[in-house]
Design a protein around this motif. Structure first.
Motif, PDB file in Angstrom:
ATOM      1  N   HIS A  50      -9.381  -2.899 -43.848  1.00  0.00           N
ATOM      2  CA  HIS A  50      -9.782  -1.383 -44.051  1.00  0.00           C
ATOM      3  C   HIS A  50      -9.528  -1.257 -45.370  1.00  0.00           C
TER       4      HIS A  50
ATOM      5  N   GLU B  17      -7.096   0.900 -47.811  1.00  0.00           N
ATOM      6  CA  GLU B  17      -5.490   0.630 -47.782  1.00  0.00           C
ATOM      7  C   GLU B  17      -5.303  -0.622 -48.567  1.00  0.00           C
TER       8      GLU B  17
ATOM      9  N   ARG C 210     -12.796   2.320 -43.842  1.00  0.00           N
ATOM     10  CA  ARG C 210     -12.503   1.993 -42.508  1.00  0.00           C
ATOM     11  C   ARG C 210     -13.678   1.676 -41.402  1.00  0.00           C
TER      12      ARG C 210
ATOM     13  N   HIS D 193      -2.660  -4.291 -43.425  1.00  0.00           N
ATOM     14  CA  HIS D 193      -3.121  -2.786 -43.650  1.00  0.00           C
ATOM     15  C   HIS D 193      -2.133  -1.985 -44.075  1.00  0.00           C
ATOM     16  N   CYS D 194      -2.306  -0.600 -43.845  1.00  0.00           N
ATOM     17  CA  CYS D 194      -1.490   0.374 -44.073  1.00  0.00           C
ATOM     18  C   CYS D 194      -1.850   1.581 -43.153  1.00  0.00           C
TER      19      CYS D 194
HETATM   20 ZN   LIG Z   1      -5.983  -0.453 -41.284  1.00  0.00          ZN
END
Ligand SMILES: [Zn+2]
Length: 370
Positions: A40, A43, A92, A169-170
């Protein structure tokens, strides 16, 4: 260290991109540990941690401490990185077809299952080798249609045969947490102790074939299809959420790189790495993680923070419609750990605003947020 540049055919004339993979250790060495960040593309804590990790891997290599094969793809999504809309990174979903970049990975069991009939025996290790070979062949037969499909294929080509897959990710605002299956639960515990994840959300099938699940679900599917042959779970895969989108700084990323080195060392891909400094992550079923959805649109304000332990019904914050001078509470949808909150300070009606991880199963079907 070896760097590999993987071209992606451009979607339109005059446009091409590429993916960069870095390797440490011999290509045939085990364990193979695969790490990627920025799938994503909005992130960035993971990619910055990987930037610092790569310097630590260079040091380990210079000292002859690399024993396995370590692959790092620090920016896994060159398509998403280029996608900005109205002065904000999107990252995303792709802007052409609105597909989530972390869904829809190839189903390796479906692709390779037919070719494996008659090729498995009584030796589990030999079966793993035969299955990985069949996976490689089925991936090489795929002809992706879109640029996003090609990105998915190029990513999994680099990772499908790894022993450990860490997809970094975050979240919006969050404590460090990770999603994983029950495959190789012992490795999951090591991960928490190495990187300091506070919460492990466990599901064997969360739906959508996210990157991590595309590495574990096929082995379970093949076990069901070929019950007379021993098929182990040779891969531990996880989606590791490095706190929130704004938690990007060198001190955090350096500490996270050390935590990743501790993990890589604990699984035996380097020697003499950092110690495991953290307690194991608390575990909870992903089906017990429940979201609160906004009953009205308005201004979002919080009186809690991620990491708080909350009781079902407890007021966590408010949604305020200042025009109508109306205020409604945001309440805990279950009892447990409030592990994430939305980033935005305004919301639309129906928008998910936060998640609480409880121990009681409350959901079925697709378990991941979009
Ligand atoms: Zn993510």
């Amino acid at each position: 260290m070896k760097t590999e540049t993987v071209p992606l055919a451009g979607p339109s004339p005059g446009t091409t991109r590429s993916l960069t993979r870095h390797h440490w250790g011999h290509g045939d060495a085990r364990p193979k540990v695969y790490l990627q960040g920025g799938l994503h593309a909005d992130e960035m804590p993971g990619p910055l941690a990987l930037y610092h990790l790569m310097a630590l891997l260079d040091e380990a290599e210079a000292e002859g401490r690399i024993t396995g094969h370590i692959v790092v793809v620090p920016l896994a999504n060159p398509i998403g990185l280029s996608e900005w809309l109205l002065h904000k990174p999107v990252g995303r979903r792709d802007l052409e077809g609105a597909q989530n970049f972390n869904r829809g990975y190839p189903d390796l069991a479906a692709l390779a299952g037919g070719a494996l009939a008659g090729k498995l025996g009584a030796d589990a290790a030999a079966n793993v080798r035969a299955i990985r070979k069949a996976f490689a062949e089925s991936l090489s037969d795929l002809r992706p249609e879109t640029e996003v499909d090609e990105l998915r294929l190029r990513l999994i080509e680099g990772s499908f045969d790894a022993d450990h897959v860490l997809d970094l990710h975050c979240d919006h605002h969050a404590v460090m947490h990770h999603y994983t299956s029950s495959a190789q639960a012992g490795i999951g515990e090591l991960l928490g102790r190495a990187v300091g994840s506070k919460l492990a959300l466990i599901a064997d099938l969360s739906g959508g074939n996210a990157f991590d699940e595309a590495h574990t679900a096929p082995w379970r599917d093949l076990r069901a299809r070929f019950p007379d042959h021993p098929i182990p779970d040779p891969c531990f895969a996880t989606t590791l959420e490095y706190r929130g989108q704004q938690d990007v700084s060198d001190p955090l990323a350096l500490a996270d790189a050390e935590g990743l080195m501790a993990f890589i060392s604990a699984v035996g891909a380097i020697i003499d790495g950092p110690q495991l400094l953290h307690p194991p992550a608390e575990t909870a079923p992903l089906a017990g993680a429940v979201e609160f959805f906004a009953p009205i649109g308005g201004i979002v304000s919080w009186i809690t923070v991620p990491g708080d332990r909350v009781e079902e019904g407890q007021v966590l914050g408010h949604i305020t419609d200042a025009a109508l001078r109306r205020r409604l509470p945001i309440t805990a949808p279950t009892t447990g750990l409030l592990f994430r909150q939305e980033l935005w300070t305004s919301c639309l009606k129906g928008q998910g605003l936060c998640h609480v991880a409880g121990t009681e199963i409350r959901r079925q079907g697709d378990l991941l947020s979009n």
